[in-house]
Scaffold this motif. Structure first.
Motif, PDB file in Angstrom:
ATOM      1  N   HIS A 128       1.643   5.161  -1.973  1.00  0.00           N
ATOM      2  CA  HIS A 128       1.645   5.708  -3.333  1.00  0.00           C
ATOM      3  C   HIS A 128       3.031   5.655  -3.942  1.00  0.00           C
ATOM      4  O   HIS A 128       4.006   6.025  -3.302  1.00  0.00           O
ATOM      5  CB  HIS A 128       1.149   7.149  -3.320  1.00  0.00           C
ATOM      6  CG  HIS A 128      -0.335   7.248  -3.106  1.00  0.00           C
ATOM      7  ND1 HIS A 128      -0.903   7.233  -1.857  1.00  0.00           N
ATOM      8  CD2 HIS A 128      -1.362   7.324  -3.990  1.00  0.00           C
ATOM      9  CE1 HIS A 128      -2.219   7.311  -1.982  1.00  0.00           C
ATOM     10  NE2 HIS A 128      -2.529   7.362  -3.267  1.00  0.00           N
ATOM     11  N   ASN A 158      -5.443   5.910 -12.997  1.00  0.00           N
ATOM     12  CA  ASN A 158      -6.838   5.567 -12.676  1.00  0.00           C
ATOM     13  C   ASN A 158      -7.357   4.517 -13.663  1.00  0.00           C
ATOM     14  O   ASN A 158      -6.640   4.101 -14.570  1.00  0.00           O
ATOM     15  CB  ASN A 158      -7.718   6.818 -12.715  1.00  0.00           C
ATOM     16  CG  ASN A 158      -7.587   7.537 -14.050  1.00  0.00           C
ATOM     17  OD1 ASN A 158      -7.415   6.900 -15.094  1.00  0.00           O
ATOM     18  ND2 ASN A 158      -7.639   8.846 -14.026  1.00  0.00           N
ATOM     19  N   SER A 159      -8.603   4.149 -13.470  1.00  0.00           N
ATOM     20  CA  SER A 159      -9.119   3.042 -14.281  1.00  0.00           C
ATOM     21  C   SER A 159      -9.255   3.431 -15.755  1.00  0.00           C
ATOM     22  O   SER A 159      -9.114   2.593 -16.647  1.00  0.00           O
ATOM     23  CB  SER A 159     -10.455   2.561 -13.737  1.00  0.00           C
ATOM     24  OG  SER A 159     -11.351   3.641 -13.744  1.00  0.00           O
ATOM     25  N   CYS A 176       2.156   0.631 -14.145  1.00  0.00           N
ATOM     26  CA  CYS A 176       1.056   1.594 -14.065  1.00  0.00           C
ATOM     27  C   CYS A 176       1.597   3.021 -14.008  1.00  0.00           C
ATOM     28  O   CYS A 176       1.069   3.925 -14.661  1.00  0.00           O
ATOM     29  CB  CYS A 176       0.201   1.314 -12.837  1.00  0.00           C
ATOM     30  SG  CYS A 176      -0.593  -0.282 -12.920  1.00  0.00           S
ATOM     31  N   ALA A 190      -6.031  10.932   1.146  1.00  0.00           N
ATOM     32  CA  ALA A 190      -5.882  11.303  -0.268  1.00  0.00           C
ATOM     33  C   ALA A 190      -5.491  12.771  -0.449  1.00  0.00           C
ATOM     34  O   ALA A 190      -4.618  13.098  -1.251  1.00  0.00           O
ATOM     35  CB  ALA A 190      -7.178  11.012  -1.004  1.00  0.00           C
ATOM     36  N   VAL A 212       0.685   6.482  -8.431  1.00  0.00           N
ATOM     37  CA  VAL A 212      -0.145   5.272  -8.424  1.00  0.00           C
ATOM     38  C   VAL A 212      -0.483   4.909  -6.988  1.00  0.00           C
ATOM     39  O   VAL A 212       0.413   4.848  -6.141  1.00  0.00           O
ATOM     40  CB  VAL A 212       0.614   4.078  -9.055  1.00  0.00           C
ATOM     41  CG1 VAL A 212      -0.235   2.823  -9.009  1.00  0.00           C
ATOM     42  CG2 VAL A 212       1.023   4.400 -10.467  1.00  0.00           C
ATOM     43  N   ASP A 213      -1.758   4.676  -6.732  1.00  0.00           N
ATOM     44  CA  ASP A 213      -2.158   4.158  -5.427  1.00  0.00           C
ATOM     45  C   ASP A 213      -1.944   2.642  -5.487  1.00  0.00           C
ATOM     46  O   ASP A 213      -2.670   1.920  -6.173  1.00  0.00           O
ATOM     47  CB  ASP A 213      -3.637   4.498  -5.189  1.00  0.00           C
ATOM     48  CG  ASP A 213      -4.131   3.922  -3.866  1.00  0.00           C
ATOM     49  OD1 ASP A 213      -3.357   3.194  -3.209  1.00  0.00           O
ATOM     50  OD2 ASP A 213      -5.288   4.207  -3.508  1.00  0.00           O
ATOM     51  N   GLU A 227       0.842  -1.193   0.000  1.00  0.00           N
ATOM     52  CA  GLU A 227       0.000   0.000   0.000  1.00  0.00           C
ATOM     53  C   GLU A 227       0.876   1.242   0.000  1.00  0.00           C
ATOM     54  O   GLU A 227       2.096   1.156   0.090  1.00  0.00           O
ATOM     55  CB  GLU A 227      -0.935  -0.019   1.211  1.00  0.00           C
ATOM     56  CG  GLU A 227      -0.229  -0.399   2.499  1.00  0.00           C
ATOM     57  CD  GLU A 227      -1.162  -0.475   3.688  1.00  0.00           C
ATOM     58  OE1 GLU A 227      -2.375  -0.578   3.487  1.00  0.00           O
ATOM     59  OE2 GLU A 227      -0.656  -0.384   4.797  1.00  0.00           O
ATOM     60  N   ALA A 260      -2.339   0.073  -3.544  1.00  0.00           N
ATOM     61  CA  ALA A 260      -3.378  -0.881  -3.141  1.00  0.00           C
ATOM     62  C   ALA A 260      -4.462  -0.994  -4.205  1.00  0.00           C
ATOM     63  O   ALA A 260      -5.083  -2.038  -4.372  1.00  0.00           O
ATOM     64  CB  ALA A 260      -3.972  -0.446  -1.812  1.00  0.00           C
ATOM     65  N   SER A 261      -4.682   0.110  -4.953  1.00  0.00           N
ATOM     66  CA  SER A 261      -5.806   0.128  -5.894  1.00  0.00           C
ATOM     67  C   SER A 261      -5.560  -0.727  -7.131  1.00  0.00           C
ATOM     68  O   SER A 261      -6.503  -1.077  -7.832  1.00  0.00           O
ATOM     69  CB  SER A 261      -6.113   1.564  -6.315  1.00  0.00           C
ATOM     70  OG  SER A 261      -5.159   1.971  -7.276  1.00  0.00           O
ATOM     71  N   ILE A 262      -4.327  -1.034  -7.419  1.00  0.00           N
ATOM     72  CA  ILE A 262      -4.098  -1.792  -8.654  1.00  0.00           C
ATOM     73  C   ILE A 262      -4.139  -3.295  -8.417  1.00  0.00           C
ATOM     74  O   ILE A 262      -4.180  -4.081  -9.365  1.00  0.00           O
ATOM     75  CB  ILE A 262      -2.790  -1.378  -9.362  1.00  0.00           C
ATOM     76  CG1 ILE A 262      -1.622  -1.454  -8.396  1.00  0.00           C
ATOM     77  CG2 ILE A 262      -2.923  -0.003  -9.958  1.00  0.00           C
ATOM     78  CD1 ILE A 262      -0.293  -1.226  -9.068  1.00  0.00           C
ATOM     79  N   GLU A 263      -4.149  -3.664  -7.147  1.00  0.00           N
ATOM     80  CA  GLU A 263      -4.392  -5.065  -6.754  1.00  0.00           C
ATOM     81  C   GLU A 263      -3.709  -6.095  -7.639  1.00  0.00           C
ATOM     82  O   GLU A 263      -4.348  -6.965  -8.212  1.00  0.00           O
ATOM     83  CB  GLU A 263      -5.892  -5.349  -6.763  1.00  0.00           C
ATOM     84  CG  GLU A 263      -6.606  -4.745  -5.595  1.00  0.00           C
ATOM     85  CD  GLU A 263      -8.102  -4.941  -5.749  1.00  0.00           C
ATOM     86  OE1 GLU A 263      -8.590  -5.961  -5.263  1.00  0.00           O
ATOM     87  OE2 GLU A 263      -8.750  -4.101  -6.372  1.00  0.00           O
TER      88      GLU A 263
END
Ligand code: C2E
Ligand code: CA
Ligand code: CA
Length: 723
Positions: free
Chosen positions: A327, A457-458, A437, A389, A423-424, A325, A426-429
Motif C-alpha cells: 500500500h 477505489n474504482s 492514484c 486488509a 492506494v493498494d 504490491e 496491486a489493485s491499480i494494475e
C-alpha cells in the motif's frame, strides 16, 4: 698435448664468470673464439633457439663474415625437420662432406653459400630439449673430424647448455622476484587461496596495512581464520563455493577491525588454475572506505530531504517504480502553506520535522522500510504487501491519529490537520501510476469532514476519468458559448430590500445538461482553464451590471474570483478596463475570494487589494470561518465585506457553538467596520437570528436560488411590489 689444450679450453669456459652468471651471449662468444683458436675450422657458429618464437637466432659467428656475399642464416627448425630430428636423436651430426650428406640436406644451400665443405653440428640441449646448435664449419677438406674434436665440441655444447639453464633459472628467479616485489608494493590487497585445501598461500603487505594483522597470522592458515569469514560466515562460505565453481565475484563489504574501527573493502575473487592443474583463487581487495562514505554522502544529498532526513521524492519514486504490491500512503498537511505564512518558516520547519519524526517512529515500530517526504508538506509511506486488509486499515488509522496530535510551537498547540490517502498498489494494475492514484484520493481526503482518510477505489477512478472528460469538454465550452451566469439576490436585512446579486456560473453541457460549478470549477482551476473562464465571467457580469445601471436598478454585483485568477497578474488590468468600458459606478462591483485562497500569498494579495480598492472595487471574503482565520490579516486588507459560510448558518438552530461563532463574527465585523453577508439562509428562523444580531445582509434559498437574468429581473420587480 692436444688433449691437454682441449682440457684447458674447457676449464676456461667452465670457470668463466660469464658462464657462471648465465650470460649465454658472452659465453657463446668466448667459446666460439676459443674453438676457433684451437681447432682448424673456418667458422664457428653458435645459434640459440629463441624462447618465445622457437626461431634459431645467430648468437655468435666467428670469424665475422667479411665476404661480399649476403649472409644467409641457417634454416629454422621448422624448415629443417630432418636435421633437428638427427640432432635430437644422435646429439650431433659429423659430416666430412656436408654438401652430399642427406642428413644435412636442408642446410645445403647455406653451406654452399658459405663455401662449407665439412660440418660438425652439435646440439645444445637441456633435458633433451633442443636449445641451440654449435656448428663447426670447414671450408677446405683438411681431414676427417677427429674424435677428440667431436668430444670437445660436445663438451663445449654441454657448457653452453648449462649456461643457458643457469640463465633460465636466473631469469625465472628474477621474474618471480620482480612479480613478488610488485605485488608487495601494491596498495591493493592480493591474496592467493588454495581452493582444494582452503588454505591461504600468499598475502601481500597491503593486507597488513589495512587490517593490522601480520602476514604470519594469515599465510598457511585456512581462510576461515580471516576476519571476513568470522564476521560474515555465510557470505564467505558462499563466496568460496562460487570461487570453486569458477564464478567471478565482486562485492563491497564492511568489516570491523579488532580495535573496533570499521572499513569498507571492495572484493574481487577470480579462480585460476596452475600449470600443474591446482585450483587457486586470487582475491583482490581495495580499501574503499573513503569512496564509500563519499558515495553515501552524495546519495544522502541526492536522495534525502535535508530538513527531515527522510528520503526525497526522487528516491521514493525509484523504489515505488519497482514496487508491485503493498500500500502506498500519502499524508498531506492541510493548510500548511497558510500556517507557514502565519507562523513563519522556522515554525513551519518545526512542524514538518515533528511530523517526519512521528512518521519515522511509526515506521520503526511497524517495520516499514520506505518513508519519504515527497513534497513540501507531503509525506509518503510504503506498507508491505504481507499485511491483510484489516491490519492495513488499522495501521493507517493509527498513523493518521499520531500525525494529527497537536504540535507545540512556542507556547501554542497547533494541530497539523493531516489528510491521508491510501492506494493498494496491486489493485491499480498499471492503469495509472500509484502516485497519481494517491493524489486523486488525497484530493478527496482533503475535502472530508472528520477523519480525512480516503482509500483509492474504482469509484474514485471513475470520477477521475469523468474529470478528465470534463477537462476535455471545458476546453471548447467557452468558444461554444456554453456558459451562462445566474444571479442570486442579496437582501439587506435592515432595509428589507435586495441590494446585490452574486453571479454564479452554470454550464450548459451538450450531453450532461446544466452543470453546477462544483462539477467543474476545481478542474478548471487545476488545469488553468479558470483564467479564461474567469475573464469571461467578469466581462459578462460587468456587462450585465452596466445594463442594470442603465435601467436604474441600483444593486451591486458580486463576482467570484479564483486564486489563480486573483494572483494571475492580469486581474487589475482586466477590472480597470471593464470599469472604464462599462462606466460602472464606484463600489458597485465586488470581487469574492475565499479566505484560504487570499492567504496563499499575503503580500501580493495586500497590494492587489489596495489597488482594487483605489479603483472603487469592493472585496468580499467568501466562505468566511472555514479556513484558518487570522484577525491580524483582516485588518491589513481593505476588505469591504465578509460572507459567513453557510455551514454556520445551517447549524444556527441546532448548534450553540455556531450561534456563538456567528455572533462573534458579527461583533468583529462591526468593530472593524466591515459589511457582512450571511450565506445559505434557508429559514425565517435563521433570518431572525441574523437580524437580531444586526447582521447586515442575507443570501439564500429563503429568498431565491440563483436565477437566469430574465427571472432575476422579474424577481426584483415582484419584490419591489411586495415592499
Ligand atoms: P459560493 O461563492 O459560496 O456561492 C454560493 C453557493 O451557495 C452557490 O452554489 C449557491 O447556489 C449556493 N447557495 C446559495 N444559497 C443557498 C442556500 O440557501 N442553501 C444552500 N444549500 N446553498 C445555497 P453554486 O452556484 O453551486 O456555486 C458553488 C461555488 O462555485 C460558489 O460558492 C463559488 O465558490 C463557485 N463559483 C460559482 N460561480 C463561480 C464563478 O463564476 N467563478 C468562480 N471562480 N467560482 C464560482
Ligand atoms: Ca461566493
Ligand atoms: Ca460562499
Amino acid at each position: 698435448m692436444k688433449k691437454h689444450r682441449y682440457q684447458k679450453l674447457l676449464e676456461q669456459i667452465v670457470n668463466s664468470a660469464v658462464k657462471q652468471e648465465g650470460d649465454f651471449h658472452a659465453t657463446a662468444k668466448m667459446s666460439a673464439e676459443l674453438l676457433f683458436e684451437q681447432l682448424d675450422v673456418s667458422r664457428v657458429v653458435i645459434s640459440g633457439l629463441s624462447e618465445e618464437s622457437n626461431i634459431l637466432e645467430l648468437v655468435c659467428n666467428e670469424p665475422v663474415i667479411a665476404l661480399n656475399i649476403e649472409h644467409k642464416s641457417r634454416p629454422q627448425p621448422s624448415a629443417s625437420p630432418i636435421f633437428v630430428e638427427e640432432l635430437r636423436v644422435n646429439r650431433h651430426v659429423v659430416s666430412d662432406d656436408c654438401i652430399k650428406d642427406s642428413r644435412l640436406i636442408e642446410l645445403i644451400e647455406y653451406y654452399q653459400q658459405h663455401g662449407v665443405k665439412a660440418a660438425l653440428e652439435v646440439a645444445i640441449r637441456i633435458n633433451g630439449h633442443l636449445e641451440g646448435v654449435l656448428s663447426l664449419e670447414r671450408n677446405a677438406e683438411i681431414s676427417a673430424w677427429q674424435d677428440s674434436e667431436i668430444q670437445l665440441a660436445s663438451q663445449v655444447a654441454d657448457q653452453l647448455a648449462l649456461t643457458l639453464a643457469t640463465k633460465y633459472s636466473y631469469d625465472k628467479d628474477e621474474r618471480l622476484k620482480l612479480f613478488l616485489s610488485a605485488t608487495e608494493q601494491s596498495d591493493q590487497i592480493m591474496m592467493v587461496v588454495n581452493l582444494a585445501s582452503a588454505n591461504i598461500e600468499y598475502v601481500n603487505q597491503a593486507h597488513f596495512e589495512l587490517t593490522n594483522i601480520s602476514k604470519d597470522q594469515v599465510v598457511g592458515r585456512p581462510v576461515q581464520t580471516l576476519e571476513f569469514f568470522k564476521q560474515f560466515p555465510e557470505k564467505a562460505e558462499s563466496l568460496l563455493v562460487k570461487a570453486r565453481a569458477g564464478d567471478s565475484i565482486e562485492e563491497e563489504i564492511k568489516l570491523v577491525r579488532r580495535d573496533g574501527s570499521d572499513y569498507w573493502v571492495r572484493l574481487s575473487v577470480k579462480r585460476f588454475i596452475s600449470e600443474r592443474g591446482n585450483h587457486f583463487a586470487l582475491i583482490n581487495a581495495d580499501n574503499c572506505t573513503e569512496q564509500h562514505l563519499h558515495q553515501r554522502e552524495l546519495e544522502r544529498l541526492a536522495w534525502r530531504c535535508s530538513l527531515t532526513g527522510l528520503y526525497n521524492r526522487i528516491h521514493f519514486g525509484k523504489v515505488l517504480d519497482k514496487t508491485k504490491e503493498g500500500h502506498l500512503v500519502l499524508i498531506d498537511l492541510r493548510g500548511f502553506k497558510r500556517f507557514n505564512d502565519t507562523y513563519g518558516h522556522a515554525n513551519g520547519d518545526l512542524m514538518l520535522v515533528e511530523v517526519a519524526r512521528r512518521i519515522r517512529h511509526f515506521a520503526e515500530i511497524n517495520q516499514i522500510a520506505e518513508i519519504a517526504r515527497i513534497g513540501s508538506d507531503e509525506f509518503a509511506v510504503l506498507i508491505s504487501a504481507s499485511q491483510d486488509a484489516n491490519v492495513t486499515n488499522g495501521l493507517i488509522e493509527r498513523l493518521y491519529s499520531q500525525v494529527e496530535l497537536p504540535v507545540s510551537i512556542g507556547i501554542e498547540q497547533i494541530e497539523p490537520k493531516p489528510a491521508l490517502a491510501c492506494v493498494d498498489i496491486a489493485s491499480i494494475e498499471q492503469l495509472f501510476p500509484a502516485l497519481t492514484c494517491a493524489d486523486i484520493a488525497l484530493q478527496y481526503a482533503k475535502n472530508k469532514q472528520g477523519n480525512a482518510i480516503q482509500v483509492f477505489n474504482s469509484a474514485l477512478l471513475n470520477a477521475f476519468k469523468d474529470d478528465a472528460q470534463i477537462e476535455r469538454d471545458l476546453a471548447v465550452a467557452i468558444k461554444g458559448r456554453q456558459f451562462e451566469l445566474y444571479y442570486q439576490p442579496l437582501k439587506d436585512l435592515k432595509k428589507q430590500a435586495y441590494i446585490g446579486a452574486e453571479a454564479l456560473i452554470r454550464w450548459h453541457h451538450p450531453k450532461k445538461g446544466v452543470l453546477y460549478p462544483g462539477a467543474f470549477i476545481d478542474i478548471a482551476e487545476q488545469t488553468g482553464l479558470i483564467t479564461d473562464i474567469g475573464s469571461w465571467v467578469l466581462e459578462a457580469a460587468c456587462k450585465q451590471l452596466n445594463l442594470w445601471q442603465h435601467r436604474q436598478i441600483d444593486i451591486s454585483m458580486h463576482v467570484n474570483v479564483s486564486a489563480r485568477q486573483f494572483f494571475g497578474g492580469t486581474l487589475f488590468e482586466q477590472v480597470w478596463e471593464l470599469i472604464g468600458r462599462y462606466r460602472l459606478k464606484p463600489h458597485s462591483l465586488i470581487l469574492e475570494i475565499t479566505e484560504t485562497e487570499l492567504m496563499e500569498d499575503i503580500r501580493s494579495a495586500t497590494n492587489l487589494c489596495n489597488e482594487l480598492a483605489e479603483l472603487g472595487v469592493g472585496l468580499a471574503i467568501d466562505d468566511f470561518g472555514t479556513g484558518y482565520s487570522s484577525m491580524r490579516y483582516l485588518k491589513q486588507f481593505p476588505i469591504t465585506k465578509l460572507k459567513i459560510d453557510r455551514s454556520f448558518i445551517s447549524d444556527l438552530s441546532i448548534s450553540h457553538e455556531s450561534r456563538e461563532i456567528v455572533s462573534a463574527i458579527i461583533a468583529m465585523a462591526s468593530a472593524l467596520n466591515i459589511s457582512l453577508t450571511a450565506e445559505g439562509v434557508e429559514t425565517k428562523e435563521q433570518e431572525l437570528f441574523l437580524a437580531d444580531h444586526l447582521c447586515h445582509q442575507a443570501q439564500g434559498f429563503l429568498y431565491s436560488p440563483a436565477l437566469r437574468v430574465s427571472e432575476f429581473g422579474e424577481f426584483l420587480e415582484k419584490s419591489v411590489l411586495v415592499h
